[in-house]
Design a protein around this motif. Structure first.
Motif, PDB file in Angstrom:
ATOM      1  N   VAL A 108      66.345  12.174  52.829  1.00  0.00           N
ATOM      2  CA  VAL A 108      66.092  11.139  51.827  1.00  0.00           C
ATOM      3  C   VAL A 108      64.723  11.345  51.190  1.00  0.00           C
ATOM      4  N   LEU A 109      63.719  11.655  52.011  1.00  0.00           N
ATOM      5  CA  LEU A 109      62.369  11.887  51.495  1.00  0.00           C
ATOM      6  C   LEU A 109      62.338  13.042  50.491  1.00  0.00           C
ATOM      7  N   LYS A 110      63.002  14.141  50.835  1.00  0.00           N
ATOM      8  CA  LYS A 110      63.030  15.304  49.948  1.00  0.00           C
ATOM      9  C   LYS A 110      63.647  14.955  48.598  1.00  0.00           C
ATOM     10  N   ASN A 111      64.747  14.211  48.635  1.00  0.00           N
ATOM     11  CA  ASN A 111      65.396  13.802  47.385  1.00  0.00           C
ATOM     12  C   ASN A 111      64.475  12.915  46.549  1.00  0.00           C
ATOM     13  N   GLU A 112      63.773  12.000  47.214  1.00  0.00           N
ATOM     14  CA  GLU A 112      62.859  11.107  46.495  1.00  0.00           C
ATOM     15  C   GLU A 112      61.676  11.876  45.922  1.00  0.00           C
ATOM     16  N   ILE A 113      61.182  12.862  46.652  1.00  0.00           N
ATOM     17  CA  ILE A 113      60.071  13.690  46.152  1.00  0.00           C
ATOM     18  C   ILE A 113      60.502  14.441  44.901  1.00  0.00           C
ATOM     19  N   ARG A 114      61.703  15.030  44.935  1.00  0.00           N
ATOM     20  CA  ARG A 114      62.210  15.741  43.757  1.00  0.00           C
ATOM     21  C   ARG A 114      62.362  14.788  42.565  1.00  0.00           C
ATOM     22  N   ALA A 115      62.883  13.580  42.837  1.00  0.00           N
ATOM     23  CA  ALA A 115      63.080  12.607  41.757  1.00  0.00           C
ATOM     24  C   ALA A 115      61.735  12.173  41.169  1.00  0.00           C
ATOM     25  N   HIS A 116      60.747  11.937  42.021  1.00  0.00           N
ATOM     26  CA  HIS A 116      59.422  11.525  41.541  1.00  0.00           C
ATOM     27  C   HIS A 116      58.742  12.655  40.764  1.00  0.00           C
ATOM     28  N   GLN A 117      58.909  13.889  41.223  1.00  0.00           N
ATOM     29  CA  GLN A 117      58.321  15.021  40.495  1.00  0.00           C
ATOM     30  C   GLN A 117      58.940  15.153  39.112  1.00  0.00           C
ATOM     31  N   ALA A 118      60.260  14.951  39.028  1.00  0.00           N
ATOM     32  CA  ALA A 118      60.938  15.027  37.729  1.00  0.00           C
ATOM     33  C   ALA A 118      60.457  13.906  36.808  1.00  0.00           C
ATOM     34  N   THR A 119      60.287  12.695  37.357  1.00  0.00           N
ATOM     35  CA  THR A 119      59.794  11.565  36.557  1.00  0.00           C
ATOM     36  C   THR A 119      58.372  11.829  36.073  1.00  0.00           C
ATOM     37  N   LYS A 120      57.540  12.363  36.944  1.00  0.00           N
ATOM     38  CA  LYS A 120      56.149  12.676  36.584  1.00  0.00           C
ATOM     39  C   LYS A 120      56.108  13.693  35.448  1.00  0.00           C
ATOM     40  N   GLU A 121      56.904  14.753  35.558  1.00  0.00           N
ATOM     41  CA  GLU A 121      56.926  15.778  34.512  1.00  0.00           C
ATOM     42  C   GLU A 121      57.433  15.213  33.189  1.00  0.00           C
ATOM     43  N   SER A 122      58.436  14.333  33.266  1.00  0.00           N
ATOM     44  CA  SER A 122      58.975  13.717  32.060  1.00  0.00           C
ATOM     45  C   SER A 122      57.914  12.832  31.382  1.00  0.00           C
ATOM     46  N   LEU A 123      57.194  12.053  32.182  1.00  0.00           N
ATOM     47  CA  LEU A 123      56.143  11.195  31.636  1.00  0.00           C
ATOM     48  C   LEU A 123      55.032  12.025  31.002  1.00  0.00           C
ATOM     49  N   GLU A 124      54.681  13.132  31.644  1.00  0.00           N
ATOM     50  CA  GLU A 124      53.618  13.988  31.108  1.00  0.00           C
ATOM     51  C   GLU A 124      54.034  14.620  29.791  1.00  0.00           C
ATOM     52  N   ARG A 125      55.319  15.008  29.673  1.00  0.00           N
ATOM     53  CA  ARG A 125      55.811  15.565  28.402  1.00  0.00           C
ATOM     54  C   ARG A 125      55.762  14.515  27.301  1.00  0.00           C
ATOM     55  N   ARG A 126      56.219  13.304  27.613  1.00  0.00           N
ATOM     56  CA  ARG A 126      56.211  12.220  26.631  1.00  0.00           C
ATOM     57  C   ARG A 126      54.788  11.885  26.199  1.00  0.00           C
ATOM     58  N   TYR A 127      53.881  11.853  27.161  1.00  0.00           N
ATOM     59  CA  TYR A 127      52.475  11.543  26.890  1.00  0.00           C
ATOM     60  C   TYR A 127      51.872  12.584  25.945  1.00  0.00           C
ATOM     61  N   HIS A 128      52.148  13.862  26.245  1.00  0.00           N
ATOM     62  CA  HIS A 128      51.629  14.950  25.425  1.00  0.00           C
ATOM     63  C   HIS A 128      52.215  14.898  24.014  1.00  0.00           C
ATOM     64  N   GLN A 129      53.510  14.675  23.918  1.00  0.00           N
ATOM     65  CA  GLN A 129      54.164  14.620  22.602  1.00  0.00           C
ATOM     66  C   GLN A 129      53.664  13.423  21.780  1.00  0.00           C
ATOM     67  N   HIS A 130      53.427  12.308  22.467  1.00  0.00           N
ATOM     68  CA  HIS A 130      52.972  11.105  21.770  1.00  0.00           C
ATOM     69  C   HIS A 130      51.616  11.368  21.113  1.00  0.00           C
ATOM     70  N   ILE A 131      50.712  11.992  21.854  1.00  0.00           N
ATOM     71  CA  ILE A 131      49.393  12.315  21.302  1.00  0.00           C
ATOM     72  C   ILE A 131      49.517  13.346  20.190  1.00  0.00           C
ATOM     73  N   GLU A 132      50.333  14.341  20.422  1.00  0.00           N
ATOM     74  CA  GLU A 132      50.472  15.445  19.452  1.00  0.00           C
ATOM     75  C   GLU A 132      51.034  14.944  18.130  1.00  0.00           C
ATOM     76  N   LEU A 133      51.970  13.990  18.160  1.00  0.00           N
ATOM     77  CA  LEU A 133      52.623  13.534  16.943  1.00  0.00           C
ATOM     78  C   LEU A 133      51.903  12.383  16.247  1.00  0.00           C
ATOM     79  N   ALA A 134      50.933  11.795  16.948  1.00  0.00           N
ATOM     80  CA  ALA A 134      50.218  10.644  16.349  1.00  0.00           C
ATOM     81  C   ALA A 134      49.433  11.084  15.112  1.00  0.00           C
ATOM     82  N   ASP A 135      49.551  10.314  14.029  1.00  0.00           N
ATOM     83  CA  ASP A 135      48.785  10.642  12.811  1.00  0.00           C
ATOM     84  C   ASP A 135      48.306   9.371  12.120  1.00  0.00           C
TER      85      ASP A 135
END
Length: 313
Positions: free
Chosen positions: A286-313
């Motif tokens: 269960v822990l391993k599955n949760e770690i993978r899910a949290h890592q995927a969420t973290k990467e998704s948030l970081e992509r959104r954060y980067h894109q938000h800054i990049e596209l802001a004008d």
């Protein structure tokens, strides 16, 4: 400087950086190829010198040349050696030409990089400009602020999950050592009951001491593991079977070794350790599955954060 101007400068830096990194990568590859062809030239030169030596030896009045001459095969042997020498020379010349071509390409690429030397710190310039834009946006953009909070929350939960997993691995190692020692103690106990003598009794007791040490260590890690699991309960959406884990701990560590020299006590302890191992494995899954899910969420948030800054004008 407005966002539009910052965006333009970021785009220019990014494109120049892409070109600079392309030349850097090409130069690194050419350096590798140059080293490879230098080694090939050296090997083929050695082979060429050997073939030349074979021809020279047949052309001289050595014992082998005299022998081949006597039996009438010297010319045939010499022709064969000369053919091999020609083939070796052709291979050597090809390697030399390839090396020369690689060296010429490398010089051209090095010249390109020398002309762009001011771009070698483009990443630092890009990050500095990016940071300026990010700082401005964070001061007024509520959506970006929420992304930061969400990311930090996920990172915190991920850290706790990873700490729990590390403690679970230590617990499993201790239980594995206990299981191995108990199995060995049980086997020696059977031998002892069949009249194995003092040596088998001594080995059995030694194995039981090993098991006792491993079980005590497992007990310490189990307490720490339970504490780590308590810390991550809010992050875990699946059943960790904590009830089974706690009942295993209470029963196993409170009731073990009343008279564990008795063979059935050893086997019972072994069975309890195996049951504990199964419970911990399910929890670790269960822990391993949760770690993978949290890592995927973290990467998704970081992509959104980067894109938000990049596209802001």
């Amino acid at each position: 400087m407005g966002y539009t101007e910052i965006n333009e400068q970021l785009a220019i830096l990014k494109e120049k950086g892409r070109i600079y990194e392309k030349w850097k990568s090409r130069l690194a590859k050419l350096n590798e190829e140059e080293n490879e062809w230098k080694a090939k030239v050296e090997r083929r030169l050695e082979h060429l010198e050997k073939e030349q030596s074979d021809v020279d030896r047949l052309n001289s009045m050595t014992l082998s040349a005299f022998f081949y001459n006597l039996i009438g095969k010297k010319q045939e042997r010499l022709e064969k050696e000369e053919l091999e020498l020609m083939e070796s020379k052709a291979e050597y010349d090809t390697a030399c030409r390839m090396l020369q071509d690689i060296q010429e390409q490398r010089l051209q690429v090095q010249h390109e990089l020398d002309g762009q030397r001011e771009l070698q710190f483009w990443e630092s310039d890009y990050k500095q400009l990016w940071g300026k834009k990010e700082h401005r946006l964070l001061a007024r953009d509520h959506e970006l602020q929420q992304m930061v909070e969400d990311r930090e929350h996920v990172i915190g939960e991920l850290k706790e999950l990873q700490e729990a997993e590390r403690e679970g691995k230590r617990l499993m190692l201790a239980l594995d050592r206990a299981a191995e020692a108990l199995k060995s103690a049980g086997n020696w106990g059977v031998y002892d009951m069949m009249g194995g003598g003092m040596i088998s009794t001594h080995i059995k007791r030694s194995r039981m001491d090993d098991a006792q040490s491993a079980i005590n260590e497992a007990g310490r890690h189990l307490k720490r593991f339970q504490k780590e699991l308590d810390d991550v309960k809010m992050a875990i959406k699946a059943d960790l079977e904590l009830g089974g884990l706690l009942s295993f701990a209470d029963y196993f560590f409170d009731n073990l070794f009343v008279d564990w020299m008795v063979q059935d006590k050893i086997r019972k302890a072994e069975s309890q350790v195996q049951e504990g191992q199964s419970t911990i494995r399910r929890t670790m899954h269960v822990l391993k599955n949760e770690i993978r899910a949290h890592q995927a969420t973290k990467e998704s948030l970081e992509r959104r954060y980067h894109q938000h800054i990049e596209l802001a004008d």
